[in-house]
Design an enzyme around this catalytic site. Structure first.
Site, PDB file in Angstrom:
ATOM      1  N   ASN A  23       0.622  -1.216   0.232  1.00 26.22           N
ATOM      2  CA  ASN A  23      -0.016   0.035   0.058  1.00 26.22           C
ATOM      3  C   ASN A  23       0.836   1.224  -0.051  1.00 26.22           C
ATOM      4  O   ASN A  23       0.292   2.477   0.193  1.00 26.22           O
ATOM      5  CB  ASN A  23      -0.868   0.035   1.153  1.00 26.22           C
ATOM      6  CG  ASN A  23      -0.160   0.014   2.690  1.00 26.22           C
ATOM      7  OD1 ASN A  23       0.914  -0.211   2.521  1.00 26.22           O
ATOM      8  ND2 ASN A  23      -0.839   0.161   3.654  1.00 26.22           N
ATOM      9  N   ASP A  29       3.383  -5.840   4.352  1.00 27.26           N
ATOM     10  CA  ASP A  29       2.376  -6.063   5.139  1.00 27.26           C
ATOM     11  C   ASP A  29       1.661  -7.396   4.508  1.00 27.26           C
ATOM     12  O   ASP A  29       2.234  -8.254   3.878  1.00 27.26           O
ATOM     13  CB  ASP A  29       1.128  -4.844   4.883  1.00 27.26           C
ATOM     14  CG  ASP A  29       1.289  -4.640   3.310  1.00 27.26           C
ATOM     15  OD1 ASP A  29       1.335  -5.546   2.555  1.00 27.26           O
ATOM     16  OD2 ASP A  29       1.051  -3.367   2.957  1.00 27.26           O
ATOM     17  N   ASP A  98       4.561 -16.440  15.642  1.00 26.91           N
ATOM     18  CA  ASP A  98       5.511 -16.125  16.521  1.00 26.91           C
ATOM     19  C   ASP A  98       4.827 -15.853  17.746  1.00 26.91           C
ATOM     20  O   ASP A  98       3.943 -15.238  17.808  1.00 26.91           O
ATOM     21  CB  ASP A  98       6.501 -15.015  16.104  1.00 26.91           C
ATOM     22  CG  ASP A  98       7.820 -14.936  16.550  1.00 26.91           C
ATOM     23  OD1 ASP A  98       7.966 -15.264  17.827  1.00 26.91           O
ATOM     24  OD2 ASP A  98       8.732 -14.793  15.656  1.00 26.91           O
ATOM     25  N   ASP A 199       9.340 -17.131  21.173  1.00 34.31           N
ATOM     26  CA  ASP A 199      10.423 -16.240  21.411  1.00 34.31           C
ATOM     27  C   ASP A 199      10.977 -16.555  23.012  1.00 34.31           C
ATOM     28  O   ASP A 199      10.336 -16.712  23.917  1.00 34.31           O
ATOM     29  CB  ASP A 199       9.627 -14.890  21.573  1.00 34.31           C
ATOM     30  CG  ASP A 199      10.748 -13.727  21.477  1.00 34.31           C
ATOM     31  OD1 ASP A 199      11.657 -13.876  20.311  1.00 34.31           O
ATOM     32  OD2 ASP A 199      10.784 -12.850  22.086  1.00 34.31           O
ATOM     33  N   GLU A 256      12.821 -20.979  20.936  1.00 35.05           N
ATOM     34  CA  GLU A 256      13.999 -20.405  20.726  1.00 35.05           C
ATOM     35  C   GLU A 256      14.780 -20.168  22.108  1.00 35.05           C
ATOM     36  O   GLU A 256      14.050 -19.772  23.042  1.00 35.05           O
ATOM     37  CB  GLU A 256      13.859 -18.715  20.563  1.00 35.05           C
ATOM     38  CG  GLU A 256      15.294 -18.131  20.089  1.00 35.05           C
ATOM     39  CD  GLU A 256      14.982 -16.554  20.272  1.00 35.05           C
ATOM     40  OE1 GLU A 256      15.832 -15.749  19.402  1.00 35.05           O
ATOM     41  OE2 GLU A 256      14.391 -16.061  20.721  1.00 35.05           O
ATOM     42  N   HIS A 331      15.912 -13.337  11.358  1.00 35.68           N
ATOM     43  CA  HIS A 331      15.861 -11.820  11.471  1.00 35.68           C
ATOM     44  C   HIS A 331      16.840 -11.266  12.387  1.00 35.68           C
ATOM     45  O   HIS A 331      16.988 -10.074  12.504  1.00 35.68           O
ATOM     46  CB  HIS A 331      14.427 -11.285  11.752  1.00 35.68           C
ATOM     47  CG  HIS A 331      14.014 -11.832  13.234  1.00 35.68           C
ATOM     48  ND1 HIS A 331      13.896 -13.487  13.410  1.00 35.68           N
ATOM     49  CD2 HIS A 331      13.828 -11.510  14.421  1.00 35.68           C
ATOM     50  CE1 HIS A 331      13.405 -13.534  14.557  1.00 35.68           C
ATOM     51  NE2 HIS A 331      13.418 -12.475  15.077  1.00 35.68           N
ATOM     52  N   ASP A 332      17.493 -12.076  13.215  1.00 29.28           N
ATOM     53  CA  ASP A 332      18.494 -11.597  14.267  1.00 29.28           C
ATOM     54  C   ASP A 332      19.862 -11.809  13.831  1.00 29.28           C
ATOM     55  O   ASP A 332      20.862 -11.488  14.267  1.00 29.28           O
ATOM     56  CB  ASP A 332      18.261 -12.332  15.625  1.00 29.28           C
ATOM     57  CG  ASP A 332      16.992 -11.736  16.266  1.00 29.28           C
ATOM     58  OD1 ASP A 332      16.410 -10.857  16.156  1.00 29.28           O
ATOM     59  OD2 ASP A 332      16.315 -12.962  16.872  1.00 29.28           O
TER      60      ASP A 332
HETATM   61  C1  NOJ Z   1      14.414 -12.961  20.279  1.00 31.56           C
HETATM   62  C2  NOJ Z   1      13.886 -12.275  18.865  1.00 31.56           C
HETATM   63  O1  NOJ Z   1      14.126 -13.183  17.846  1.00 31.56           O
HETATM   64  C3  NOJ Z   1      14.434 -11.192  18.743  1.00 31.56           C
HETATM   65  O2  NOJ Z   1      14.118 -10.392  17.536  1.00 31.56           O
HETATM   66  C4  NOJ Z   1      13.787 -10.252  19.791  1.00 31.56           C
HETATM   67  O3  NOJ Z   1      14.235  -8.873  19.905  1.00 31.56           O
HETATM   68  C5  NOJ Z   1      13.980 -10.740  21.222  1.00 31.56           C
HETATM   69  N1  NOJ Z   1      13.671 -12.284  21.031  1.00 31.56           N
HETATM   70  C6  NOJ Z   1      13.042 -10.321  22.267  1.00 31.56           C
HETATM   71  O4  NOJ Z   1      11.824 -10.575  21.927  1.00 31.56           O
END
Ligand code: NOJ
Length: 559
Positions: A23, A29, A98, A199, A256, A331-332
């Protein structure tokens, strides 16, 4: 070994903020994801993991949730979500959400109530403590720099936040909190979602009395997690969750778990434990960290021998007892081709395929992070102001400006190597403006490499990384040994080649990869075996003993 659908799955991770904007507001999105379901399907993935899409003030890009039953307005509406879920299911794709329940946002109504007074009925949903001699209640550190405690004027107490101060930790020892979490999980499962990525789930049970970490002064923030991870009641809580919720649905779960050892993982995911299906372990992701107290901030190269050691230990320790996840990227984490491979124009494609092959033929469920399948690379912004990730910005502020530990220039080199924003620049769809991600102003700058590295190029090139990943996914669905076979490492001391074998009944695989940019000569038994045939390689021909730069091969034979 019992067999389950999630063992045979291939997960594709979508970071919605950076995937596709539909958009023009510069933010990816849900409708953007809908546009690319066929792309994901054609790659051969079977599950999509969505990073958090819930209502959030976005202090930590959605990992700070203010309402677990609402969709973030940047991403769309619940109708968009329902449409995404229906369309994905129609295409045979499952959706994994998630689940972020170690903490909420400070803008969640539980916390807004909790902070009002010591008597509030939500007070005990969080950890509130008095100061200790004018200092925070203990010496725990936040993952995002500074103390893990924030003083709150209203009631004159501190609250605990292992992440940002806008992410207060939930008190899982309170049975009401657990019930709230189980209810919200049911809300999503009853909608039809197919599982959860949980998470930092091994941080939910805190040590009784919240004692000081005796090593706090010596360790980097990430190492400090070992003191708070895998707490005394974590297995009780996960078993309760399993019994009350998960066991009633046929879903995929992955926890995780920073600081989890193989022994911990067997407890979390053991086939007879009724907790989770698999965990994301971090040992291989810590191999290039700094030895001088700066944790992830380094430019170190991984040692192949150490990498073999860690990967092989996880492969053998869990075999037959529990289940591995297989990942290089998320993503980390910085982009794997820049980190363990070689992102020069000469070797990017070869080394990305080599890394993909090395990982995907191990035992476990593979995860592909958006852009990995086209070999996206780390980004090098010159200006710290172009970074958006609060971990990166807080670390820069603390290490360079406050403590003056290293120069700004040195820190930028570390950021280029390790920042989470390496993974978060927009998905590179084509060579048009903003890589086809948005018509507007992207929330974070696009990696300038998009002109060469993009989906459109990859789809037009039969030799692309994309088609190599697709081929791996096809093979996975054809050969049980890829999924279920056991693992054995060859030559643990070879610091140039990584070779291993897999075996399931009569089926055998032999995998070899050259981790260097030069030719190496190796002789393996499989070369003399008439029955063996090459299943996949990143070169057009096979010179057997001569392994060319980043060459990667899999042979198959029956015996
Ligand atoms: C792990 C997640 O992968 C990360 O992106 C996040 O910042 C931390 N947990 C806190 O939720």
């Amino acid at each position: 070994m019992q067999r389950h659908w999630w063992q045979e799955a291939v997960v594709y991770q979508v970071y919605p903020r950076s995937f596709q904007d539909s958009n023009g507001d510069g933010i990816g999105d849900l409708q953007g994801i809908i546009q690319h379901l066929d792309y994901i399907k054609n790659l051969g993935a079977t599950v999509i993991w969505l990073n958090p899409i819930y209502a959030s003030p976005n202090d930590d890009n959605g990992y700070d949730i203010s309402d677990y039953r609402k969709i973030m307005t940047d991403f769309g509406t619940m109708e968009d979500f329902d449409q995404l879920l229906t369309l994905a299911h129609e295409k045979g794709l499952k959706i994994m959400m998630d689940l972020v329940v170690n903490h909420t946002s400070d803008e969640h109504h539980w916390f807004m109530e909790s902070r009002k007074s010591k008597k509030n009925k939500y007070r005990d949903y969080y950890f509130w403590r008095d100061s200790k001699n004018g200092n925070p209640p203990n010496n725990w550190k936040s993952n995002f720099s500074g103390s893990a405690w924030q003083f709150d004027e209203t009631t004159g107490q501190y609250y605990l936040h292992l992440f940002s101060k806008k992410q207060p930790d939930l008190n899982w020892d309170n049975s009401l909190v657990r019930q709230e979490v189980f209810d919200l999980m049911k809300f999503w499962l009853d909608k039809g979602v197919d599982g959860f990525r949980m998470d930092v789930i091994n941080l939910i049970s805190k040590k009784q009395g919240l004692p000081d970490d005796p090593n706090a002064s010596k360790t980097a923030v990430e190492d400090a997690m070992s003191w708070v991870a895998n707490g005394p009641k974590v297995h009780d809580y996960l078993q309760e969750m399993n019994q009350k919720v998960l066991s009633k649905y046929n879903v995929i779960t992955v926890g995780e778990t920073p600081s989890a050892s193989t022994q911990d993982a067997i407890k979390y995911t053991g086939f007879d434990r009724h907790e989770l299906e698999m965990v994301f372990q971090f040992e291989h992701m810590g191999l290039d960290w700094s030895q001088s107290g700066l944790g992830k901030w380094s430019t170190n190269k991984v040692s192949l021998i150490e990498l073999k050691g860690v990967m092989s230990r996880w492969q053998t320790a869990l075999n037959g007892k529990a289940w591995n996840s297989l990942y290089w990227n998320n993503h980390d984490q910085p982009r794997i081709v820049s980190r363990f491979g070689n992102d020069s124009s000469k070797y990017r494609v070869l080394s990305a395929k080599m890394l993909g092959l090395l990982l995907h033929f191990m035992q476990g469920t593979p995860y592909i992070y958006q852009g990995e399948e086209i070999g996206m690379t780390n980004v090098h912004f010159d200006n710290i102001a172009d970074y958006k990730d609060l971990e990166t910005l807080n670390a820069y502020h603390e290490i360079v400006e406050d403590k003056k530990q290293i120069s700004a220039q040195q820190m930028m080199a570390y950021i280029h190597h390790s920042s989470r924003d390496n993974a978060r620049t927009p998905m590179q769809w084509d060579a048009t403006k903003n890589a086809g991600f948005t018509d507007g102003n992207p929330w974070i700058k696009v990696n300038p490499a998009y002109k060469q590295i993009n989906v459109s190029e990859a789809l037009n090139d039969p030799n692309s990384i994309y088609y190599f990943y697709k081929k791996m996914n096809e093979l996975r669905s054809q050969y049980d040994v890829i999924v279920y076979g056991n693992y054995s490492l060859l030559d643990p001391k070879d610091n140039e080649a990584f070779a291993y074998e897999r075996q399931l009944d009569q089926q055998h695989l032999f995998i070899v990869t050259n981790f260097t940019s030069h030719v190496i000569k190796r002789n393996y038994k499989v070369y003399n075996d008439q029955k063996s045939r090459l299943l996949l390689s990143n070169y057009d021909d096979d010179l057997k003993r001569d392994l060319r730069p980043y060459e990667a091969k899999v042979y198959y034979y029956e015996e």
